[in-house]
Design a protein around this motif. Structure first.
Motif, PDB file in Angstrom:
ATOM      1  N   LYS A 120      42.426  40.155  29.286  1.00  0.00           N
ATOM      2  CA  LYS A 120      42.250  41.504  29.736  1.00  0.00           C
ATOM      3  C   LYS A 120      42.529  41.587  31.250  1.00  0.00           C
ATOM      4  N   CYS A 121      43.190  42.549  31.766  1.00  0.00           N
ATOM      5  CA  CYS A 121      43.342  42.549  33.127  1.00  0.00           C
ATOM      6  C   CYS A 121      42.531  43.867  33.730  1.00  0.00           C
ATOM      7  N   TRP A 122      42.384  43.481  34.973  1.00  0.00           N
ATOM      8  CA  TRP A 122      41.698  44.627  35.842  1.00  0.00           C
ATOM      9  C   TRP A 122      42.318  44.339  37.292  1.00  0.00           C
ATOM     10  N   PRO A 123      42.691  45.553  38.270  1.00  0.00           N
ATOM     11  CA  PRO A 123      42.501  46.865  37.519  1.00  0.00           C
ATOM     12  C   PRO A 123      43.628  47.257  36.389  1.00  0.00           C
ATOM     13  N   ASN A 124      43.687  48.116  35.539  1.00  0.00           N
ATOM     14  CA  ASN A 124      44.557  48.545  34.471  1.00  0.00           C
ATOM     15  C   ASN A 124      44.924  50.029  35.075  1.00  0.00           C
ATOM     16  N   LYS A 125      45.595  50.506  34.058  1.00  0.00           N
ATOM     17  CA  LYS A 125      46.112  51.813  34.385  1.00  0.00           C
ATOM     18  C   LYS A 125      45.094  52.741  34.067  1.00  0.00           C
ATOM     19  N   ASN A 126      43.882  52.302  33.648  1.00  0.00           N
ATOM     20  CA  ASN A 126      42.841  53.287  33.144  1.00  0.00           C
ATOM     21  C   ASN A 126      41.781  53.304  34.597  1.00  0.00           C
ATOM     22  N   SER A 127      41.958  52.395  35.641  1.00  0.00           N
ATOM     23  CA  SER A 127      41.149  52.213  36.811  1.00  0.00           C
ATOM     24  C   SER A 127      41.555  53.307  37.937  1.00  0.00           C
ATOM     25  N   SER A 128      40.375  53.669  38.353  1.00  0.00           N
ATOM     26  CA  SER A 128      40.674  54.964  39.091  1.00  0.00           C
ATOM     27  C   SER A 128      40.411  54.452  40.593  1.00  0.00           C
ATOM     28  N   GLN A 129      39.799  53.171  40.852  1.00  0.00           N
ATOM     29  CA  GLN A 129      39.750  52.385  42.150  1.00  0.00           C
ATOM     30  C   GLN A 129      39.528  51.045  41.907  1.00  0.00           C
ATOM     31  N   ASN A 130      39.846  50.456  43.172  1.00  0.00           N
ATOM     32  CA  ASN A 130      39.619  48.811  43.228  1.00  0.00           C
ATOM     33  C   ASN A 130      38.382  48.571  43.959  1.00  0.00           C
ATOM     34  N   SER A 131      37.068  49.049  43.428  1.00  0.00           N
ATOM     35  CA  SER A 131      36.123  48.617  44.120  1.00  0.00           C
ATOM     36  C   SER A 131      35.207  47.807  43.448  1.00  0.00           C
ATOM     37  N   TYR A 132      34.104  47.196  44.054  1.00  0.00           N
ATOM     38  CA  TYR A 132      33.208  46.310  43.301  1.00  0.00           C
ATOM     39  C   TYR A 132      32.398  46.776  42.310  1.00  0.00           C
ATOM     40  N   SER A 133      31.858  48.144  42.620  1.00  0.00           N
ATOM     41  CA  SER A 133      31.264  48.907  41.609  1.00  0.00           C
ATOM     42  C   SER A 133      31.980  48.953  40.441  1.00  0.00           C
ATOM     43  N   ALA A 134      33.160  49.459  40.720  1.00  0.00           N
ATOM     44  CA  ALA A 134      34.035  49.886  39.443  1.00  0.00           C
ATOM     45  C   ALA A 134      34.276  48.616  38.573  1.00  0.00           C
ATOM     46  N   LEU A 135      34.411  47.316  39.264  1.00  0.00           N
ATOM     47  CA  LEU A 135      34.535  46.014  38.456  1.00  0.00           C
ATOM     48  C   LEU A 135      33.138  45.696  37.885  1.00  0.00           C
ATOM     49  N   LEU A 136      32.214  45.829  38.341  1.00  0.00           N
ATOM     50  CA  LEU A 136      31.016  45.508  37.810  1.00  0.00           C
ATOM     51  C   LEU A 136      30.467  46.524  36.697  1.00  0.00           C
ATOM     52  N   GLU A 137      30.908  47.469  36.676  1.00  0.00           N
ATOM     53  CA  GLU A 137      30.887  48.611  35.411  1.00  0.00           C
ATOM     54  C   GLU A 137      31.828  48.021  34.449  1.00  0.00           C
ATOM     55  N   HIS A 138      32.905  47.627  34.678  1.00  0.00           N
ATOM     56  CA  HIS A 138      33.857  47.052  33.610  1.00  0.00           C
ATOM     57  C   HIS A 138      33.358  45.892  32.712  1.00  0.00           C
ATOM     58  N   ILE A 139      32.905  45.025  33.627  1.00  0.00           N
ATOM     59  CA  ILE A 139      32.472  43.864  33.217  1.00  0.00           C
ATOM     60  C   ILE A 139      31.216  44.003  32.223  1.00  0.00           C
ATOM     61  N   ASN A 140      30.159  45.129  32.691  1.00  0.00           N
ATOM     62  CA  ASN A 140      29.055  45.377  32.062  1.00  0.00           C
ATOM     63  C   ASN A 140      29.692  45.803  30.636  1.00  0.00           C
ATOM     64  N   GLU A 141      30.567  46.549  30.526  1.00  0.00           N
ATOM     65  CA  GLU A 141      31.101  47.371  29.528  1.00  0.00           C
ATOM     66  C   GLU A 141      31.692  46.339  28.475  1.00  0.00           C
ATOM     67  N   ILE A 142      32.412  45.344  28.940  1.00  0.00           N
ATOM     68  CA  ILE A 142      32.917  44.304  28.160  1.00  0.00           C
ATOM     69  C   ILE A 142      31.934  43.362  27.527  1.00  0.00           C
ATOM     70  N   ILE A 143      30.996  42.965  28.144  1.00  0.00           N
ATOM     71  CA  ILE A 143      29.786  42.143  27.876  1.00  0.00           C
ATOM     72  C   ILE A 143      28.845  42.970  26.764  1.00  0.00           C
ATOM     73  N   THR A 144      28.789  44.202  26.832  1.00  0.00           N
ATOM     74  CA  THR A 144      28.030  45.066  25.830  1.00  0.00           C
ATOM     75  C   THR A 144      28.609  45.254  24.692  1.00  0.00           C
ATOM     76  N   LYS A 145      29.801  45.686  24.872  1.00  0.00           N
ATOM     77  CA  LYS A 145      30.641  46.172  23.865  1.00  0.00           C
ATOM     78  C   LYS A 145      31.559  45.013  22.976  1.00  0.00           C
TER      79      LYS A 145
END
Length: 248
Positions: A159-184
């Motif tokens: 899975k790639c990041w950023p992707n078409k659904n990413s609104s910003q290239n920030s550390y906080s956005a990546l951290l939130e994305h990682i948390n979602e992947i680990i959780t779900k």
């Protein structure tokens, strides 16, 4: 080039837990995954423990960090691990097109046990503990041929990041994305053992000026990432330019 290991947590091996592409460290009772480079696994005392962040610092215009990152991802592909590839300077899709293909065990390729360790040559006199650096198997550790690339249709676990659904290239956005992947995604230690899998996280060129640090700086990001890995079956490899760190 230098390596820095941030061990966030010790995840102990359980008798009922058998995950492809892993092995147990007898001396530390940790679950290990391969870096994708057999000689580097030997330097790391057998492999990379789950719950660990590996920093690879590159000096100047060297390519060793990029090669380590590609082998780390390719090893995950060979072991059917899930991979999250985060890259700002170079698109994740470009990295995916350049992943080496593993050499088949029944091929005529031979690994020379007397060959100097090119990446970790300064450690070649150190004793090798809890590792078999010159043995390969389909379960742990592969040899890769950089001249042959993995077909794109075999990379569905990446899975790639950023992707078409990413609104910003920030550390906080990546951290939130990682948390979602680990959780779900089935990578938390809280889910049933039979449903667990391994997640390999790769972050290319951390500290690049292209990262948005408006709402989170890199130190806070790394600290919170370590906290996430503490409760997951994941490991993270990060590359960065050492001169950028020195300037900061």
């Amino acid at each position: 080039m230098s390596l820095l290991v941030l061990q966030a947590h010790t995840i102990t091996q359980r008798k009922s837990l058998k995950l492809k592409g892993t092995k147990t460290s007898v001396t530390k009772n940790q679950i290990l995954v391969s870096s994708g480079i057999i000689s580097l696994d030997a330097v790391l005392d057998g492999g990379i423990p789950l719950g660990t962040i590996i920093f690879v610092e590159e000096e100047g215009h060297g390519r060793n960090a990029d090669l380590i990152l590609k082998h780390f991802i390719a090893e995950g592909v060979a072991c059917d691990h899930s991979v999250l590839l985060a890259s700002i300077e170079l698109s994740p899709e470009q990295i995916m097109k350049d992943l080496p293909k593993p050499v088949q065990e029944d091929s005529d390729y031979k690994f020379d046990a007397n060959e100097d360790l090119k990446i970790a040559w300064r450690y070649k006199q150190n004793p090798i503990i809890d590792s078999k650096p010159y043995q390969t198997s389909s379960s742990f550790g592969h040899i890769f041929d950089m001249s042959i690339k993995v077909p794109i249709d075999e990379l569905e676990n990446i899975k790639c990041w950023p992707n078409k659904n990413s609104s910003q290239n920030s550390y906080s956005a990546l951290l939130e994305h990682i948390n979602e992947i680990i959780t779900k995604g089935g990578f938390s230690i809280k889910i049933p053992v039979e449903k667990r899998n391994i997640l390999r996280i790769t972050i290319n060129h951390l500290c690049s000026p292209l990262w948005d640090t408006t709402d989170m700086d890199v130190i806070t990001f790394v600290y919170k990432l370590r906290m996430l890995l503490r409760s997951s079956y994941a490991t993270c490899l990060i590359t960065t330019k050492i001169q950028i760190i020195d300037n900061d």
